[in-house]
Design a protein around this motif. Structure first.
Motif, mmCIF file in Angstrom:
data_model
loop_
_atom_site.group_PDB
_atom_site.id
_atom_site.type_symbol
_atom_site.label_atom_id
_atom_site.label_comp_id
_atom_site.label_asym_id
_atom_site.label_seq_id
_atom_site.Cartn_x
_atom_site.Cartn_y
_atom_site.Cartn_z
ATOM 1 N N SER A 70 -15.171 -2.349 11.657
ATOM 2 C CA SER A 70 -14.393 -2.881 10.536
ATOM 3 C C SER A 70 -13.675 -4.187 10.848
ATOM 4 N N SER A 102 -10.704 2.155 -0.252
ATOM 5 C CA SER A 102 -11.078 1.141 0.748
ATOM 6 C C SER A 102 -12.529 1.296 1.174
ATOM 7 N N THR A 103 -12.957 2.545 1.369
ATOM 8 C CA THR A 103 -14.337 2.802 1.781
ATOM 9 C C THR A 103 -15.318 2.400 0.692
ATOM 10 N N ARG A 110 -15.529 -1.318 0.629
ATOM 11 C CA ARG A 110 -16.263 -1.816 1.800
ATOM 12 C C ARG A 110 -17.774 -1.600 1.630
ATOM 13 N N ARG A 130 0.868 -1.175 0.000
ATOM 14 C CA ARG A 130 0.000 0.000 0.000
ATOM 15 C C ARG A 130 0.904 1.224 0.000
ATOM 16 N N THR A 149 -3.684 0.234 8.817
ATOM 17 C CA THR A 149 -5.109 -0.101 8.845
ATOM 18 C C THR A 149 -5.849 0.996 9.598
ATOM 19 N N THR A 153 -9.601 9.274 3.413
ATOM 20 C CA THR A 153 -9.618 7.841 3.087
ATOM 21 C C THR A 153 -10.989 7.216 3.340
ATOM 22 N N ASP A 202 -14.173 -7.479 5.890
ATOM 23 C CA ASP A 202 -14.014 -6.025 5.950
ATOM 24 C C ASP A 202 -15.191 -5.344 6.648
#
Length: 443
Positions: free
Chosen positions: A387, A282-283, A286, A167, A220, A271, A330
């Protein structure tokens, strides 16, 4: 710091199980123990074996009875939960009961609770166990840090047995399963115990290393929130004179203000964006997973997806979707609803609700000397559940250890309170008797 030896076979088996799950043997590619599926099998076998030994052994059964009455009631529900989901999986997905052992064994980890609480009792607490877990955790983190530095600065990939991804062009790796507990253990050591300067600075350096690992290697978001909030709350909740408490509150408030007005915080908040395709990836992923997995409780409200064998092709198709882009792990605690329906939510409430009840008692209504650690655990679990589901895979073993610590402190402090109350009653009776005696002599 070094691992302390304990003569108890049960203690050593439990420590071996915890070290195995934490991933120590994966680093050195130790045969059998470095395979994740075999690790879970070992945990399950030892959990059930030690539990049956506890049930057969009258002494162990009598000792653990004080701590385990609620757990035994929970065990009835757990047994029904496993049986119902096994039969549902066998019928709905046309799987043999034998193949459903893999998903069922995770919940079999709960059997470790009884031998664990016995071990904590005979050692007059969990200090030695946490210390040994801390040593193993730091060793694992050190090897992961070495792997990250080798890749990030030299482009060399070493220690291939350690799982990792990338990442922001950096190697990314998870915390060992007991990382949060070890972090809180060292915070508690600094804030809540009398230690010499050497240990103070050593523990402070370890906490700083955890924060470095958190931001540079783990990366994370929910862990960052959980670790930082836990640290802040434990600092604020530590008992100290009012003048010092005011200084600490002002310092924490100042640090929070600086952080909240910085570019670092602005980028961190970005983010969570649902529109920023770069920072909010990522959001967005998810949210897409959330929409996908909603369908399963609608199909079966009580059982959700149910148990699925890890070896069946349908499991991969259901868990990842047709495009292979969805991830159930997730979604945090919602995982329990999507995966197991209402029965999963009930199981989560029975465990976490009990722990919350104990936490409230210990934090607000007791004089528990380990109140700060209980506070830290409660805060971390609460703020990471959106999460990071505590009932997932390896985290299940940390949940069982958390629960055992809570039950031990609850029963231990109840006994102290009862002894104190009895002493007060006897003292009052003695005083009344002494006051009445002169009157009797006068009569």
């Amino acid at each position: 710091m070094k691992i302390k030896y304990n003569k108890s076979p049960i203690y050593n088996i439990i420590l071996f199980v915890f070290i195995t799950v934490a991933g120590l043997f994966e680093i050195v590619s130790f045969p059998i123990l470095s395979d994740e599926n075999l690790q879970y099998g070992i945990v399950f076998i030892f959990s059930v074996g030690l539990f049956l030994n506890a049930m057969i052994n009258t002494r162990i059964r009598n000792i653990t009875k004080t701590y385990s009455m609620y757990f035994y009631a929970f065990l009835i529900y757990l047994a029904v939960f496993i049986i119902v989901h096994c039969f549902y999986g066998a019928i709905h997905y046309d799987e043999g009961l034998k193949s459903l052992y893999a998903p069922a064994k995770f919940f079999g980890f709960f059997f470790l609770f009884v031998p664990l609480i016995y071990t904590i009792h005979i050692n007059n607490g969990y200090e030695q166990l946490l210390r040994n877990i801390a040593v193993a955790t730091l060793i694992i983190m050190a090897f992961k840090t070495l792997k990250a530095f080798a890749f990030n600065f030299a482009g060399i990939n070493i220690l291939n047995a350690i799982d990792s991804d990338t990442r922001y062009s950096r190697l990314r790796m998870g915390f060992p399963v007991f990382g949060p507990l070890v972090f809180m253990y060292f915070i508690d050591k600094i804030l809540n115990t009398k230690i010499n300067k050497r240990k103070y600075y050593l523990y402070l350096a370890i906490i700083a290393y955890f924060l470095f690992y958190l931001i540079y290697i783990n990366m994370t978001r929910m862990n960052i929130i959980g670790y930082i909030l836990t640290l802040a709350v434990m600092i604020l909740f530590r008992k100290r004179p009012k003048n010092k408490q005011i200084v600490i509150v002002v310092a924490v408030a100042f640090a929070a203000t600086v952080l909240l007005t910085s570019n670092i915080f602005e980028n961190f908040v970005a983010t969570f964006s649902e529109t920023d395709a770069e920072l909010g990836v990522s959001t967005i992923a998810r949210n897409n997973s959330n929409e996908y997995f909603k369908q399963f409780p609608k199909q079966n409200l009580f059982l959700g997806m149910g148990f699925l064998s890890v070896d069946t092709p349908i499991r991969e198709a259901l868990f990842s979707g047709a495009e292979g882009v969805f991830h159930l792990d997730d979604l945090g605690i919602k995982n329990m609803y999507y995966h197991y329906g209402i029965t999963g939510i009930i199981l989560a409430v029975l465990v976490l609700g009990r722990m919350l009840y104990i936490a409230i008692y210990i934090i607000f209504f007791s004089e528990c000397k380990n109140k700060l650690l209980i506070t830290g655990i409660t805060v971390f679990i609460t703020f990471t559940q959106p999460s990071l589901c505590i009932f997932d895979g390896q985290r299940m073993t940390s949940l069982i250890l958390y629960w055992a610590i809570f039950e031990y402190e609850y029963a231990h402090n109840k006994r102290i309170k009862q002894k104190f109350d009895i002493k007060n009653i006897l003292s009052r009776r003695r005083n009344i008797s002494e006051q009445q005696q002169p009157k009797a002599e006068l009569n």
